[in-house]
Design a protein around this motif. Structure first.
Motif, PDB file in Angstrom:
ATOM      1  N   GLY A 154       0.817  -1.283  -0.116  1.00  0.00           N
ATOM      2  CA  GLY A 154      -0.078  -0.125  -0.056  1.00  0.00           C
ATOM      3  C   GLY A 154       0.730   1.181   0.135  1.00  0.00           C
ATOM      4  N   LEU A 155       1.976   1.284  -0.707  1.00  0.00           N
ATOM      5  CA  LEU A 155       2.965   2.356  -0.476  1.00  0.00           C
ATOM      6  C   LEU A 155       2.128   3.342  -1.640  1.00  0.00           C
ATOM      7  N   ASP A 156       2.501   4.746  -1.076  1.00  0.00           N
ATOM      8  CA  ASP A 156       1.863   5.873  -2.155  1.00  0.00           C
ATOM      9  C   ASP A 156       2.941   6.701  -2.530  1.00  0.00           C
ATOM     10  N   GLU A 157       3.485   6.729  -3.679  1.00  0.00           N
ATOM     11  CA  GLU A 157       4.913   7.587  -4.086  1.00  0.00           C
ATOM     12  C   GLU A 157       4.408   9.053  -3.967  1.00  0.00           C
ATOM     13  N   ASP A 158       2.904   9.479  -4.113  1.00  0.00           N
ATOM     14  CA  ASP A 158       2.621  10.894  -4.064  1.00  0.00           C
ATOM     15  C   ASP A 158       2.621  11.141  -2.493  1.00  0.00           C
ATOM     16  N   ALA A 159       2.081  10.477  -1.692  1.00  0.00           N
ATOM     17  CA  ALA A 159       2.140  10.752  -0.115  1.00  0.00           C
ATOM     18  C   ALA A 159       3.529  10.745   0.368  1.00  0.00           C
ATOM     19  N   ILE A 160       4.405   9.927  -0.122  1.00  0.00           N
ATOM     20  CA  ILE A 160       5.652   9.769   0.497  1.00  0.00           C
ATOM     21  C   ILE A 160       6.490  11.140   0.136  1.00  0.00           C
ATOM     22  N   ASN A 161       6.431  11.501  -1.229  1.00  0.00           N
ATOM     23  CA  ASN A 161       6.881  12.677  -1.854  1.00  0.00           C
ATOM     24  C   ASN A 161       6.467  13.957  -1.123  1.00  0.00           C
ATOM     25  N   ASP A 162       5.053  14.013  -0.689  1.00  0.00           N
ATOM     26  CA  ASP A 162       4.670  15.126   0.041  1.00  0.00           C
ATOM     27  C   ASP A 162       5.178  15.146   1.464  1.00  0.00           C
ATOM     28  N   TYR A 163       5.307  14.020   2.164  1.00  0.00           N
ATOM     29  CA  TYR A 163       5.785  14.092   3.641  1.00  0.00           C
ATOM     30  C   TYR A 163       7.368  14.474   3.505  1.00  0.00           C
ATOM     31  N   ILE A 164       7.811  13.888   2.527  1.00  0.00           N
ATOM     32  CA  ILE A 164       9.365  14.197   2.637  1.00  0.00           C
ATOM     33  C   ILE A 164       9.641  15.748   2.268  1.00  0.00           C
ATOM     34  N   THR A 165       8.970  16.323   1.244  1.00  0.00           N
ATOM     35  CA  THR A 165       8.935  17.581   0.970  1.00  0.00           C
ATOM     36  C   THR A 165       8.569  18.637   2.132  1.00  0.00           C
ATOM     37  N   GLN A 166       7.593  18.168   2.811  1.00  0.00           N
ATOM     38  CA  GLN A 166       6.994  19.005   3.801  1.00  0.00           C
ATOM     39  C   GLN A 166       7.771  19.031   5.200  1.00  0.00           C
ATOM     40  N   ASN A 167       8.503  17.754   5.362  1.00  0.00           N
ATOM     41  CA  ASN A 167       8.972  17.586   6.805  1.00  0.00           C
ATOM     42  C   ASN A 167      10.539  17.722   6.751  1.00  0.00           C
ATOM     43  N   ILE A 168      11.045  17.186   5.742  1.00  0.00           N
ATOM     44  CA  ILE A 168      12.614  17.075   5.728  1.00  0.00           C
ATOM     45  C   ILE A 168      13.420  17.974   4.880  1.00  0.00           C
ATOM     46  N   GLU A 169      14.223  18.898   5.148  1.00  0.00           N
ATOM     47  CA  GLU A 169      14.797  19.941   4.255  1.00  0.00           C
ATOM     48  C   GLU A 169      15.621  19.255   3.466  1.00  0.00           C
TER      49      GLU A 169
END
Length: 83
Positions: free
Chosen positions: A16-31
């Motif tokens: 159930g991995l979601d590349e868009d959700a992963i991209n969004d999380y990293i973009t918003q939470n990790i510089e």
């Protein structure tokens, strides 16, 4: 001097991995920059330049099994040293 010196790459295997959700999380939470999060619902490849690669690894490990982990110091490489 590079703004983000660690080239962080890994694979995440899970369900159930979601590349868009992963991209969004990293973009918003990790510089960082140069993010790629590509794959399907069972396997995602991450590529990201950051100064805090451990945050990427910690997040990715929360999603599934991580492997083929590579963290290279691009600043050292730019100076002709092993990264």
């Amino acid at each position: 001097m590079l703004e983000f010196k660690f080239d962080t790459q890994l694979l995440i295997e899970g369900k159930g991995l979601d590349e868009d959700a992963i991209n969004d999380y990293i973009t918003q939470n990790i510089e960082g920059d140069c993010l790629l999060a590509v794959g399907d619902d069972e396997l995602i490849k991450i590529h990201f330049h950051t100064n805090t690669p451990w945050k990427v690894l910690e997040y990715a490990a929360s999603l599934g099994e991580i492997y083929d982990v590579v963290v290279e110091n691009m600043e050292r490489q730019a100076n002709g040293l092993k990264g």
